[in-house]
Design a protein around this motif. Sequence first.
Motif, short mmCIF file in Angstrom:
data_model
loop_
_atom_site.label_atom_id
_atom_site.label_comp_id
_atom_site.label_asym_id
_atom_site.label_seq_id
_atom_site.Cartn_x
_atom_site.Cartn_y
_atom_site.Cartn_z
N THR A 29 -5.02 -8.74 -7.17
CA THR A 29 -5.36 -8.38 -5.80
C THR A 29 -5.54 -9.63 -4.94
N ASN A 33 -3.26 -10.58 -1.57
CA ASN A 33 -3.84 -10.87 -0.25
C ASN A 33 -3.49 -12.29 0.21
N ARG A 159 -5.68 -1.69 1.65
CA ARG A 159 -5.56 -1.50 0.20
C ARG A 159 -6.74 -0.72 -0.37
N ASN A 184 2.40 -3.36 1.83
CA ASN A 184 1.38 -2.51 1.22
C ASN A 184 1.86 -1.07 1.12
#
Length: 280
Positions: A29, A33, A159, A184
């Motif tokens: 994650t 990002n 997310r 996303n």
Amino acid sequence: MDGVARGTGSLARHTVGGIVDSASLLTETFSKNMAVLTLDRKYAQRRDRFKTMPGTNITFVGGVESGMGKLIRGVAEGVIGVVRAPMRGAEKRGVEGFAKGVGKGLLGLVVKPVIGLSDAATDVMVGVKGSLEGASNKMKKGISQSQIRPRRAFYGRDRRLRPYIFVDAIAAAIMLQTKLGGENYLSHVDLGGRVVILSVKRLLLLGDDGESKLLIKLKNIKRIELRSIPQTTENIEWGVFIFLKAARSNGGEVEVITTSSRDIAKDLCMKIQQGVALLE
């Protein structure tokens, strides 16, 4: 005593496996990002294509090898970007584009190696888990090794985390290998052989052969209409008519996605409208 030893060993393997699985999810994650911060969509797409597909079993050694490759690739991407970004910027917008390209390249020089390091850590931890599960499965006689489930999907621009849905996880994994890679995941609709995948920015229709058939930016959609399309037989086909704000390169201002099910067509209309609404 032998049973106690086996039970203790199994508990330890599952505990460590759970820890590294959670840690790998966090580093993945983080990398995702950070890739957005590079402002380089093509880099984000390349990175997603090189990711280990969910469900792929790798060992610790394989994880280390894959991780080292991603670390080296991250450093290389950062160095190359310092040269490539200003050149591309100058080609598009002259001096202004060159200046922005320099800033973008320097940002990538710092961020991309960090992403490579994070991806490397993810692969190593996935490899640790794979090795632990491999050892556990070898100890179970008569029981076949089970497939690791695909990683859960995260939804929308922020997310969001939702309860695990297998088909969404599959769709999100497929999306990474398409032109939507690096964006996303939002939702998808199964048309029976074909599938529509929506990111937070675009809509993609994949055909029966897995090839891209239609790609539309959500911001270019003016309105959506559901219409019945009479056929030569007694059957009725349903069409989702997508009216665009501006004509496409082929001159078309309307795109149509068809299906034999009215419920599926309604679901597709709703999900497209939700995607467009997020941009408002």
